[in-house]
Write an enzyme that holds these catalytic residues in place. Structure first.
Site, mmCIF file in Angstrom:
data_model
loop_
_atom_site.group_PDB
_atom_site.id
_atom_site.type_symbol
_atom_site.label_atom_id
_atom_site.label_comp_id
_atom_site.label_asym_id
_atom_site.label_seq_id
_atom_site.Cartn_x
_atom_site.Cartn_y
_atom_site.Cartn_z
ATOM 1 C CE1 TYR A 107 -3.366 2.971 0.770
ATOM 2 C CE2 TYR A 107 -2.773 2.996 2.725
ATOM 3 C CZ TYR A 107 -3.776 3.188 2.083
ATOM 4 O OH TYR A 107 -4.288 4.554 1.994
ATOM 5 C CG ASP A 145 -3.701 1.727 -3.692
ATOM 6 O OD1 ASP A 145 -3.621 2.523 -4.458
ATOM 7 O OD2 ASP A 145 -4.819 2.215 -2.463
ATOM 8 C CG HIS A 244 -9.609 1.066 -4.307
ATOM 9 N ND1 HIS A 244 -8.429 0.908 -5.174
ATOM 10 C CD2 HIS A 244 -9.257 2.113 -3.508
ATOM 11 C CE1 HIS A 244 -7.266 2.247 -4.535
ATOM 12 N NE2 HIS A 244 -8.092 3.033 -2.946
#
Length: 260
Positions: A107, A145, A244
C-alpha cells in the site's frame, strides 16, 4: 493460480463483501490493503469459516496490509516492512512465501499534495520498494495499491489531474523503475490498449460516470504466464463498497513451482 489484489478501505467495514468475494471467486491468494484494524481486530474466525487464513501486518485505524490464502495452504517466511522506508510505523508492506512463490502486498502512500512532505515520503517509499524488488527472487508477484496511474491511459481525463499527485513524472518514473527490476504489469501485458480503472471517488457519482484511475496493479516476474487480468466491477457496486474494485489475475507459475 488465481491471485487478487483489493484495497478494501477497512476490512471490518467490508467483511461481508470480502466473504461474498471469496465465495464467488475462490482466489488462491488475496492481497488486501488499507485493512485499518489492529491485530486483535483481525476477523480470523470469519475468514476461517470461509475456508481462509490471514497473514497480516496491521496498521491500526489508517493503513495495514494482508495476504489471504486457503486454510490448508502453508505460508512461510513472513516479512513486514521495508528497509529504508520513510515511516517504519506505517504498515504498508508484507511479503510471504506461498509454496515456491513469493507474494508481496503493498500500500503505497497517497502523497496528498505535490511538493509536500507526504509527497516526498511517497517517492522515498517507492525508492525503498524498488530496492526490495531488486533483492527478491523469481517467481515473484507484488500486488496492491501503488497510488500511481502509470500513463495517461490510466486516468479518465488527464487534464483533470494536471498538477495533482498520482500522475506526476517523478511518481511515474518510480513506477517504471519497479518494472525495470524485471517485473511485468499483468494488466497491460494482456490488455495493452484497454482503458479500465480500479478506483473511483465516492463523490459526484464518479463510478457511474466511470471517472476513475487505474492505481492498483499486479506485477509479476516474466517466468509467470499471465492468462488474464481484469477488474471485478461488481464489487465496487452494491452495499457498502470500497472505493477500489478488486483486480483479478489468472497466473500460471513456471514449471517446477508449486503452491505448497
Amino acid at each position: 493460480m488465481r491471485l487478487v489484489t483489493w484495497n478494501v478501505n477497512s476490512l471490518r467495514a467490508r467483511m461481508p463483501r470480502v466473504v461474498e468475494f471469496l465465495e464467488a471467486h475462490a482466489p488462491d491468494v488475496l492481497c488486501l490493503q488499507e485493512i485499518k484494524c489492529s491485530e486483535e481486530q483481525l476477523p480470523h474466525l470469519d475468514l476461517q469459516a470461509s475456508g481462509y487464513r490471514v497473514v497480516a501486518y496491521p496498521g491500526g485505524p489508517r493503513e495495514g496490509v494482508a495476504v489471504l490464502v486457503p486454510a490448508d495452504q502453508e505460508v512461510g517466511n513472513v516479512r513486514c516492512g521495508l528497509p529504508d522506508e520513510p515511516d517504519p510505523g506505517e504498515a504498508r508492506w508484507i511479503e510471504v512465501e506461498v509454496g515456491d512463490l513469493t507474494v508481496g502486498s503493498v500500500y503505497v502512500p497517497n502523497g496528498r499534495e505535490v511538493g509536500s512532505p507526504t509527497y516526498e515520503a511517497k517517492l522515498a517509499f517507492l525508492d525503498a520498494l524498488r530496492a526490495r524488488f531488486a533483492e527478491l527472487s523469481s517467481p515473484l508477484v507484488v500486488a496492491g495499491d501503488f497510488n500511481v496511474a502509470p500513463t495517461d491511459a490510466d486516468v479518465w481525463d488527464p487534464d483533470v489531474f494536471d498538477g495533482a499527485t498520482h500522475v506526476t513524472e517523478p511518481e511515474r518514473e518510480r513506477f517504471g523503475a519497479l518494472l525495470e527490476t524485471g517485473l511485468v504489469d499483468a494488466f497491460r501485458a494482456v490488455e495493452p490498449d484497454t482503458r479500465q480503472f480500479t478506483w473511483w471517488d465516492y463523490r459526484g457519482g464518479s463510478f457511474h460516470k466511470n471517472e476513475g484511475m487505474r492505481i492498483d496493479a499486479v506485477l509479476a516476474t516474466p517466468d509467470i504466464d499471465v492468462g488474464s487480468c481484469g477488474i471485478v466491477r461488481d464489487f465496487r457496486k452494491g452495499k457498502k463498497p470500497s472505493d477500489h474494485a478488486p483486480l483479478l489475475a489468472e497466473l500460471a507459475l513456471p514449471e517446477g513451482a508449486n503452491r505448497g
